[in-house]
Write a protein that holds these residues in place. Structure first.
Motif, mmCIF file in Angstrom:
data_model
loop_
_atom_site.group_PDB
_atom_site.id
_atom_site.type_symbol
_atom_site.label_atom_id
_atom_site.label_comp_id
_atom_site.label_asym_id
_atom_site.label_seq_id
_atom_site.Cartn_x
_atom_site.Cartn_y
_atom_site.Cartn_z
ATOM 1 N N PRO A 209 -7.180 -0.790 19.958
ATOM 2 C CA PRO A 209 -6.843 -1.911 19.637
ATOM 3 C C PRO A 209 -8.219 -2.810 19.302
ATOM 4 C CG PRO A 209 -6.809 -1.650 22.027
ATOM 5 C CD PRO A 209 -7.225 -0.265 21.081
ATOM 6 N N HIS A 210 -8.016 -4.040 18.358
ATOM 7 C CA HIS A 210 -9.149 -4.728 18.239
ATOM 8 C C HIS A 210 -8.903 -5.930 19.181
ATOM 9 C CE1 HIS A 210 -11.148 -2.933 15.051
ATOM 10 N NE2 HIS A 210 -10.216 -2.864 14.484
ATOM 11 N N GLY A 211 -9.911 -6.587 19.750
ATOM 12 C CA GLY A 211 -9.724 -7.452 20.756
ATOM 13 C C GLY A 211 -10.934 -8.439 20.878
ATOM 14 N N THR A 212 -11.719 -8.422 21.742
ATOM 15 C CA THR A 212 -12.690 -9.368 22.076
ATOM 16 C C THR A 212 -12.210 -10.876 21.931
ATOM 17 O OG1 THR A 212 -14.134 -7.991 20.719
ATOM 18 C CG2 THR A 212 -14.918 -9.997 20.652
ATOM 19 N N ILE A 213 -13.009 -11.531 22.677
ATOM 20 C CA ILE A 213 -12.723 -13.006 22.577
ATOM 21 C C ILE A 213 -14.005 -13.954 22.195
ATOM 22 C CG2 ILE A 213 -13.044 -13.508 25.036
ATOM 23 C CD1 ILE A 213 -10.446 -15.590 24.460
ATOM 24 N N THR A 229 -17.480 -12.435 23.861
ATOM 25 C CA THR A 229 -17.590 -11.273 25.031
ATOM 26 C C THR A 229 -16.417 -10.139 24.832
ATOM 27 O OG1 THR A 229 -17.581 -11.143 27.291
ATOM 28 C CG2 THR A 229 -16.025 -12.875 26.523
ATOM 29 N N THR A 230 -17.013 -8.873 24.871
ATOM 30 C CA THR A 230 -16.214 -7.729 24.444
ATOM 31 C C THR A 230 -16.619 -6.703 25.491
ATOM 32 O OG1 THR A 230 -15.504 -6.671 22.545
ATOM 33 C CG2 THR A 230 -17.643 -7.000 22.819
ATOM 34 N N SER A 231 -15.552 -5.587 25.123
ATOM 35 C CA SER A 231 -16.063 -4.255 25.586
ATOM 36 C C SER A 231 -16.334 -3.354 24.340
ATOM 37 C CB SER A 231 -14.827 -3.739 26.367
ATOM 38 O OG SER A 231 -13.673 -3.730 25.617
ATOM 39 N N GLY A 239 -24.286 3.321 24.188
ATOM 40 C CA GLY A 239 -25.108 2.536 23.687
ATOM 41 C C GLY A 239 -25.258 1.653 22.536
ATOM 42 N N ARG A 240 -23.805 2.014 21.950
ATOM 43 C CA ARG A 240 -23.701 1.383 20.459
ATOM 44 C C ARG A 240 -23.622 -0.125 20.969
ATOM 45 N NH1 ARG A 240 -19.129 -1.910 19.090
ATOM 46 N NH2 ARG A 240 -18.684 -2.067 16.805
ATOM 47 N N LEU A 241 -24.107 -0.974 20.221
ATOM 48 C CA LEU A 241 -23.961 -2.663 20.244
ATOM 49 C C LEU A 241 -22.974 -2.894 18.819
ATOM 50 C CD1 LEU A 241 -27.199 -4.061 21.446
ATOM 51 C CD2 LEU A 241 -25.452 -3.389 22.683
ATOM 52 N N THR A 263 -14.384 -11.625 15.608
ATOM 53 C CA THR A 263 -13.706 -10.332 16.135
ATOM 54 C C THR A 263 -13.330 -9.303 14.975
ATOM 55 O OG1 THR A 263 -11.192 -11.090 16.340
ATOM 56 C CG2 THR A 263 -12.809 -11.771 18.177
ATOM 57 N N GLY A 264 -13.120 -8.248 15.503
ATOM 58 C CA GLY A 264 -12.864 -7.093 14.654
ATOM 59 C C GLY A 264 -14.000 -6.048 14.532
ATOM 60 N N ARG A 265 -14.093 -5.456 13.267
ATOM 61 C CA ARG A 265 -15.080 -4.388 13.140
ATOM 62 C C ARG A 265 -16.750 -5.034 13.156
ATOM 63 N NH1 ARG A 265 -15.638 1.017 12.294
ATOM 64 N NH2 ARG A 265 -17.360 1.113 10.910
ATOM 65 N N GLY A 266 -17.145 -4.682 14.048
ATOM 66 C CA GLY A 266 -18.598 -5.343 14.247
ATOM 67 C C GLY A 266 -19.504 -4.921 13.102
HETATM 68 C C1 SD4 Z 1 -17.389 -4.914 18.324
HETATM 69 N N1 SD4 Z 1 -16.406 -7.127 17.167
HETATM 70 O O1 SD4 Z 1 -17.819 -4.477 19.119
HETATM 71 C C2 SD4 Z 1 -16.477 -6.108 18.302
HETATM 72 C C3 SD4 Z 1 -15.297 -5.655 18.660
HETATM 73 C C4 SD4 Z 1 -13.969 -6.295 18.331
HETATM 74 O O2 SD4 Z 1 -11.763 -6.401 18.064
HETATM 75 O O3 SD4 Z 1 -14.043 -7.531 18.077
HETATM 76 N N2 SD4 Z 1 -12.876 -5.814 18.314
HETATM 77 O O4 SD4 Z 1 -17.404 -4.622 16.933
#
Ligand code: SD4
Length: 365
Positions: A209-213, A229-231, A239-241, A263-266
């Motif tokens: 899932p995509h999340g992050t806030i 903030t996110t996991s 180690g991936r940021l 949020t989404g694919r960083g």
């Molecule tokens: C990332 N943007 O680590 C964050 C993840 C994220 O919804 O937002 N997912 O790339």
């Protein structure tokens, strides 16, 4: 001429009087609504805008049911939860960030301490944890059983070319459909997790899932602050940021202009430095919606506007201008999974908290 300019300036000042407002990503379990309401409560009580947004996102960081942020977040491929966060304090123009931080539930607070208590802007990995502990944060296990069950399902669902997985029973095991077999195996390990949740975790395993806030606030003095903030991406390499801890990528705010977060694919956001680009677009006169859509067009351009390749990408921006004008803006009208849901953001004003639809660049067919 000087005299004529005075009343006009007065009118502009009156129109531009800032409204008290908080926006955030929507998040599951109404996380965004709760976050914005909490941040608004802090602002209404005279609190600082950065303390406000951090208090807001803390609710989501501490919610074990939100698997994309803080405690309960999904781990990397090794089964280690690594958290990222960044903060911007508008009035002081200061910023802080942490990346790949383990064992601390609230990375946003650690990012704030990096900003306030050090002469650095970003700490990562073991150094970030060492700093957090020195600052008095409690080191604890943040890998919940639900997140572990989802991770084990992902491991077990992986197959080599012959359909074999080292994380499953041997070849002589009774044949069963892969999904059912994996769920049953994991259920044996976590009997306390119910059927419905296990099915949900299977979906997480297969379609992370995509999340992050991201949360941005403006008070009536015109002060602004923001946090992301996110996991991070589930099952990422150790180690991936992503973009969330990168100030300028997943978060940017200029007190004189406004703020943006994502949020989404960083990775795709970082390739356009989205949050900074949007704030600069506003600086050059574009309203929030157009400023964000322009950034999304640049993401699409990086894929030669090829809808097929773009289909797998979810990317959302949240934008708040210093006069209170705001928007959510998404690459697609709906997420790639759960396509029944529209792309939305959470907003809290004097009228209370609500979800609103985001504008978008592309429509899923
Ligand atoms: C990332 N943007 O680590 C964050 C993840 C994220 O919804 O937002 N997912 O790339």
């Amino acid at each position: 001429m000087g005299a004529a300019a005075l009343p006009a300036a007065g009118i502009v000042a009156a129109q531009a009087r800032p409204k008290r407002i908080v926006i955030s990503s929507a998040n599951m379990n109404d996380g965004g609504l709760h976050c914005c309401a909490k941040a608004m409560e802090v602002i209404a009580g005279g609190g600082d805008t950065l303390d406000a947004v951090i208090a807001g996102v803390n609710i989501v960081e501490l919610d074990p049911r939100d698997h994309s942020v803080g405690y309960g977040g999904l781990p990397n491929e090794d089964g280690v939860v690594e958290l990222d966060a960044s903060v911007v304090h508008g009035p002081s123009r200061r910023m802080g960030a942490v990346g790949a931080l383990q064992n601390i539930k609230t990375p946003s607070q650690v990012a704030q301490r990096v900003m306030q208590d050090t002469d650095h802007m970003m700490l990562v990995g073991a150094g970030a944890l060492k700093f957090a502990k020195a600052e008095g944060f409690k080191e604890e296990d943040i890998f919940t059983d639900e997140a572990r069950a989802a991770w084990l399902m992902w491991k077990r669902a992986l197959r080599d070319a012959n359909g074999h997985s080292n994380w499953g029973p041997g070849v002589d095991a009774p044949p069963e459909a892969r999904k059912t077999a994996v769920i049953r195996e994991v259920q044996r390990r976590f009997p306390q997790i119910g059927e419905e949740t296990l099915a949900e975790l299977w979906d997480y395993a297969i379609h992370p899932p995509h999340g992050t806030i991201n949360c941005i606030a403006l008070n009536e003095k015109g002060e602004m602050s923001a946090v992301t903030t996110t996991s991070g991406m589930a099952w990422k390499l150790a180690g991936r940021l992503g973009d969330s801890p990168i100030v300028g990528g997943g978060l940017w705010l200029d007190q004189d202009i406004g703020g943006a977060g994502s949020t989404g694919r960083g990775e795709e956001n970082l390739r356009v430095c989205g949050a900074h680009l949007i704030v600069e677009n506003m600086h050059h006169g574009l309203p929030p919606k157009e400023a964000a859509i322009e950034a999304l067009k640049r993401v699409a351009r990086n894929f030669d506007n090829d809808r097929k390749r773009l289909e797998a990408i979810d990317l959302h921006f949240y934008v708040l201008r210093k006069d209170g004008e705001y928007c959510g803006a998404s690459l697609w009208d709906r997420p790639s999974v759960e396509t029944r849901r529209k792309a939305q953001l959470a907003v809290c004003t004097a009228e209370g908290s609500r979800h609103e639809d985001a504008v978008y660049l592309l429509e899923r067919s």
